[in-house]
Design an enzyme around this catalytic site. Structure first.
Site, PDB file in Angstrom:
ATOM      1  CG  ASN A   1      -1.981   1.178   0.983  1.00 41.15           C
ATOM      2  OD1 ASN A   1      -2.081   2.280   0.228  1.00 41.15           O
ATOM      3  ND2 ASN A   1      -1.745   1.685   3.128  1.00 41.15           N
ATOM      4  CD1 TRP A   2       3.543   1.444  -2.938  1.00 41.41           C
ATOM      5  CD2 TRP A   2       3.594   1.637  -4.707  1.00 41.41           C
ATOM      6  NE1 TRP A   2       3.698   0.338  -3.567  1.00 41.41           N
ATOM      7  CE2 TRP A   2       3.854   0.758  -4.732  1.00 41.41           C
ATOM      8  CE3 TRP A   2       2.333   2.682  -5.732  1.00 41.41           C
ATOM      9  CZ2 TRP A   2       4.864   0.489  -5.989  1.00 41.41           C
ATOM     10  CZ3 TRP A   2       4.132   2.609  -7.292  1.00 41.41           C
ATOM     11  CH2 TRP A   2       4.444   1.461  -7.267  1.00 41.41           C
ATOM     12  CE  LYS A   3       0.247   3.051   4.631  1.00 40.74           C
ATOM     13  NZ  LYS A   3       0.375   3.230   7.042  1.00 40.74           N
TER      14      LYS A   3
ATOM     15  CG  HIS B   1      -5.306   1.097   6.008  1.00 40.39           C
ATOM     16  ND1 HIS B   1      -5.225   2.320   6.118  1.00 40.39           N
ATOM     17  CD2 HIS B   1      -4.289   0.492   5.379  1.00 40.39           C
ATOM     18  CE1 HIS B   1      -4.102   2.158   6.486  1.00 40.39           C
ATOM     19  NE2 HIS B   1      -3.119   0.890   5.875  1.00 40.39           N
TER      20      HIS B   1
ATOM     21  CD  GLU C   1      -2.399   5.436   7.119  1.00 41.49           C
ATOM     22  OE1 GLU C   1      -1.095   5.150   7.326  1.00 41.49           O
ATOM     23  OE2 GLU C   1      -3.201   5.309   6.150  1.00 41.49           O
TER      24      GLU C   1
ATOM     25  CD  GLU D   1      -4.741  -1.785   9.021  1.00 49.80           C
ATOM     26  OE1 GLU D   1      -4.162  -0.777   8.246  1.00 49.80           O
ATOM     27  OE2 GLU D   1      -6.469  -1.087   8.750  1.00 49.80           O
TER      28      GLU D   1
ATOM     29  N   GLY E   1       2.949   2.161  11.319  1.00 49.38           N
ATOM     30  CA  GLY E   1       4.094   3.374  10.917  1.00 49.38           C
ATOM     31  C   GLY E   1       5.036   3.279  12.532  1.00 49.38           C
TER      32      GLY E   1
ATOM     33  CB  SER F   1       5.511  -1.792  11.482  1.00 47.42           C
ATOM     34  OG  SER F   1       5.231  -0.451  12.434  1.00 47.42           O
TER      35      SER F   1
ATOM     36  N   GLY G   1       2.732  -1.055   4.695  1.00 46.45           N
ATOM     37  CA  GLY G   1       3.002   0.430   4.398  1.00 46.45           C
ATOM     38  C   GLY G   1       4.024   0.951   3.732  1.00 46.45           C
ATOM     39  N   GLY G   2       4.911   1.491   5.234  1.00 52.67           N
ATOM     40  CA  GLY G   2       5.657   2.186   4.126  1.00 52.67           C
ATOM     41  C   GLY G   2       7.007   0.933   3.924  1.00 52.67           C
TER      42      GLY G   2
END
Length: 250
Positions: free
Chosen positions: A9-11, A94, A96, A166, A172, A212, A233-234
């Site tokens: 997921n490149w957000k 998600h 977020e 999640e 993150g 993470s 994610g990151g």
């Protein structure tokens, strides 16, 4: 045997050019991979990235979708529009979206239904916040989100659903649920799905872990019986961090 499913997921990162360049890099890097692999770029890059991933073993995903197909919905992207540019799967619910943008279970469920009805697979995200875990409510929160998210979803449609657990406190932050804690929650989700549907659907359900995930912890997470993949994610934004996650068993 459930096939592992790793999703990036490149957000809100990468321009169209950067997205295309990275997608090309991943296509080359993941040739021959038997796992399912998905990338979810920003909306503006989907059409161009679709040209890169078409005919490859990389699935093109979207990070969200609207709960309506068309109309006066400024700023929204419908499932039909995603499908039109080559998207085959969409991330819904998600953390977020839930906690930064106020999406509730009813809205998320509406999106899930609409995405499925229009031929998209769904990654349904569930997970508790830190205060909920510390209060001993983690399992109840996740069960409620799962039950509500799947409301009205038929047994036949479940083959198009992936659930991503999640824990919000691990996204993150560098903190990760222990493999054992994550596995226990995945088992709880699987048990719930068995109650809602049946044992076969529950045993075939792919449940990803997100929070993470990195090269250092992915092997221990993937070794757990009920963890079938990762929603990354990151660490999915660079080849030197994403490739070791996808190739954790090589």
């Amino acid at each position: 045997m459930r096939n592992k499913f790793i999703a990036g997921n490149w957000k809100m990162h990468k321009t169209v050019g950067e997205s295309v360049a990275f997608a090309k890099e991943l296509v080359d890097a993941f040739k021959g991979q038997k796992k399912r692999i998905m990338i979810a770029p920003v909306f503006t890059a989907l059409s161009d990235v679709a040209k890169v991933t078409k005919g490859t073993n990389i699935i093109l995903g979207a990070q969200n979708c609207a709960c309506e197909l068309q109309g006066a919905h400024t700023g929204e992207i419908s499932p039909l529009m995603l499908k039109d540019v080559g998207v085959t799967i969409v991330i819904i619910g998600h953390s977020e979206r839930r906690h930064a943008y106020g999406e509730n279970d009813a809205l998320i469920n509406k999106k899930v239904k609409l995405a499925l009805a229009n031929g998209l697979e769904v990654i349904l995200c569930v997970g508790e916040k830190l205060d909920e875990r510390e209060a001993g409510k983690a399992e109840k929160v996740v069960e409620d989100q799962t039950t509500n998210g799947l409301s009205g979803i038929s047994a036949d449609q479940m083959k198009y659903i992936t659930i991503a657990y999640e824990p919000v406190w691990a996204i993150g932050t560098g903190k990760t649920a222990t493999p054992e804690d994550a596995n226990a929650m995945h088992q709880s989700i699987r048990n719930l799905v068995e109650k809602l549907y049946n044992k076969d659907i529950a045993s075939q359900l792919i449940i990803q872990y997100g929070g993470s995930v990195n090269a250092a912890n992915v092997k221990s997470l993937m070794a757990m019986e009920n963890i079938d993949g990762a929603l990354v994610g990151g660490a999915s934004l660079k080849s030197d961090t994403f490739l070791p996650i996808v190739k954790y068993d090589e």
